[in-house]
Scaffold this motif. Structure first.
Motif, short mmCIF file in Angstrom:
data_model
loop_
_atom_site.label_atom_id
_atom_site.label_comp_id
_atom_site.label_asym_id
_atom_site.label_seq_id
_atom_site.Cartn_x
_atom_site.Cartn_y
_atom_site.Cartn_z
N GLN A 75 -14.69 -0.03 37.67
CA GLN A 75 -15.84 -0.94 37.55
C GLN A 75 -16.92 -0.60 38.56
N SER A 76 -18.16 -0.54 38.09
CA SER A 76 -19.33 -0.47 38.93
C SER A 76 -20.17 -1.72 38.68
N GLU A 77 -21.18 -1.95 39.48
CA GLU A 77 -22.02 -3.13 39.25
C GLU A 77 -22.73 -3.02 37.91
N ALA A 78 -23.14 -1.79 37.52
CA ALA A 78 -23.80 -1.60 36.22
C ALA A 78 -22.81 -1.85 35.08
N ASP A 79 -21.55 -1.40 35.24
CA ASP A 79 -20.52 -1.69 34.24
C ASP A 79 -20.34 -3.20 34.11
N CYS A 80 -20.22 -3.86 35.24
CA CYS A 80 -20.00 -5.30 35.27
C CYS A 80 -21.13 -6.02 34.55
N THR A 81 -22.37 -5.62 34.81
CA THR A 81 -23.52 -6.26 34.18
C THR A 81 -23.50 -6.05 32.67
N ALA A 82 -23.12 -4.85 32.23
CA ALA A 82 -23.06 -4.56 30.79
C ALA A 82 -21.96 -5.38 30.11
N VAL A 83 -20.79 -5.49 30.75
CA VAL A 83 -19.70 -6.29 30.18
C VAL A 83 -20.10 -7.75 30.13
N ARG A 84 -20.75 -8.23 31.19
CA ARG A 84 -21.19 -9.63 31.20
C ARG A 84 -22.18 -9.92 30.09
N ALA A 85 -23.10 -9.00 29.84
CA ALA A 85 -24.06 -9.19 28.75
C ALA A 85 -23.34 -9.24 27.39
N PHE A 86 -22.34 -8.39 27.21
CA PHE A 86 -21.54 -8.43 25.97
C PHE A 86 -20.84 -9.77 25.83
N GLN A 87 -20.24 -10.26 26.91
CA GLN A 87 -19.56 -11.56 26.87
C GLN A 87 -20.54 -12.68 26.53
N GLU A 88 -21.73 -12.64 27.09
CA GLU A 88 -22.72 -13.69 26.81
C GLU A 88 -23.13 -13.64 25.34
N ARG A 89 -23.32 -12.46 24.78
CA ARG A 89 -23.70 -12.34 23.37
C ARG A 89 -22.62 -12.90 22.45
N GLU A 90 -21.35 -12.70 22.82
CA GLU A 90 -20.24 -13.10 21.96
C GLU A 90 -19.68 -14.48 22.30
N GLY A 91 -20.29 -15.19 23.24
CA GLY A 91 -19.86 -16.54 23.58
C GLY A 91 -18.55 -16.61 24.34
N ILE A 92 -18.20 -15.55 25.07
CA ILE A 92 -16.95 -15.53 25.84
C ILE A 92 -17.16 -16.28 27.14
N ARG A 93 -16.20 -17.15 27.46
CA ARG A 93 -16.24 -17.89 28.72
C ARG A 93 -14.95 -17.69 29.49
#
Length: 241
Positions: free
Chosen positions: A69-87
């Motif tokens: 994990q890098s900070e850029a990876d983390c940001t990309a995964v977080r954006a995916f989670q937000e798009r898909e409604g993952i909490r």
């Protein structure tokens, strides 16, 4: 005829007229111009560590696939989670995030392997191999794939054809410590499609039911009826045949 020096310049007269109109509007209670919007705060730094499904998420999101994990990876995964409604949308490549990724990848053609029988009526397809559920009518998907949790080892969800024989919107289990089973749709000797409050993945599996998130279970409730067909196949990862 007036002397030229007594005629006000056109621009000065127009300015006076506009000023008079503006003053009249203010006196009449016209709304004042809205203040400029404040700039949005910068997003918080993404600090989640490496997740168990790091490589799979990196590959899907076009990140360098190194499993770290890098900070850029983390940001990309977080954006995916937000798009898909993952909490929570925290940037961690968790099991829920991976299961959701599996559902996203399957959306274009979940029945590409033709494991779920095609019928002229609705069929609820329960894929134990990929831990997915969708509903199709003929070859048309009418409920897109969503992640599920099925029965653990020795409590496997039973494969084959089933029929929804009873529905209970606010069901509470009489066998498992009064556990809530919202939007329960029973299809085989106590096994049901139902919502599970909280996390789907806080242990190895259900006691045989097909667990969905509560929002997914509510949408499925609105679609299905008693007598509806359910078809289950495959093997849940981590269980015996």
């Amino acid at each position: 005829m007036a002397h030229p020096s007594t005629v006000p310049p056109r621009g000065r007269a127009t300015g006076r007229l506009l000023g008079t109109v503006a003053a009249a509007l203010l006196l009449a209670g016209a709304p004042a111009p809205a203040p400029a919007a404040a700039p949005l705060p910068a997003p918080a730094p993404c600090t989640a560590g490496t997740g168990p499904y790091q490589r799979e998420l990196e590959e899907h999101l076009g990140r360098p696939v190194d499993g770290v994990q890098s900070e850029a990876d983390c940001t990309a995964v977080r954006a995916f989670q937000e798009r898909e409604g993952i909490r929570p949308a925290d940037g961690h490549a968790s099991l829920l995030t991976h299961r959701t990724l599996t559902a996203v990848r399957a959306r274009a053609n979940p029945n590409a392997a033709k494991r779920c029988p095609v019928r002229p009526h609705r069929v609820t397809c329960v894929d134990l191999d990929r831990q997915l559920l969708w509903v199709q009518r003929d070859s048309r998907v009418v409920f897109v794939p969503v992640p599920i949790r099925t029965g653990r080892d020795d409590r496997e969800t039973r494969p084959g054809w089933h029929e929804i024989y009873w529905r209970s919107r606010r069901h509470v289990s009489s066998l498992y410590d009064d556990a809530p089973m919202p939007y329960a749709q029973f299809f085989d000797e106590g096994q049901a499609l139902h919502g599970r409050p909280g996390s789907l993945y806080d242990n190895d599996g259900s006691a045989g039911c097909v667990n969905l998130t509560v929002p997914d279970a509510a949408r499925l409730w609105d679609l299905l009826t008693e007598g509806g067909a359910v078809y289950v196949w495959g093997v849940k990862p981590g269980t015996d045949d």
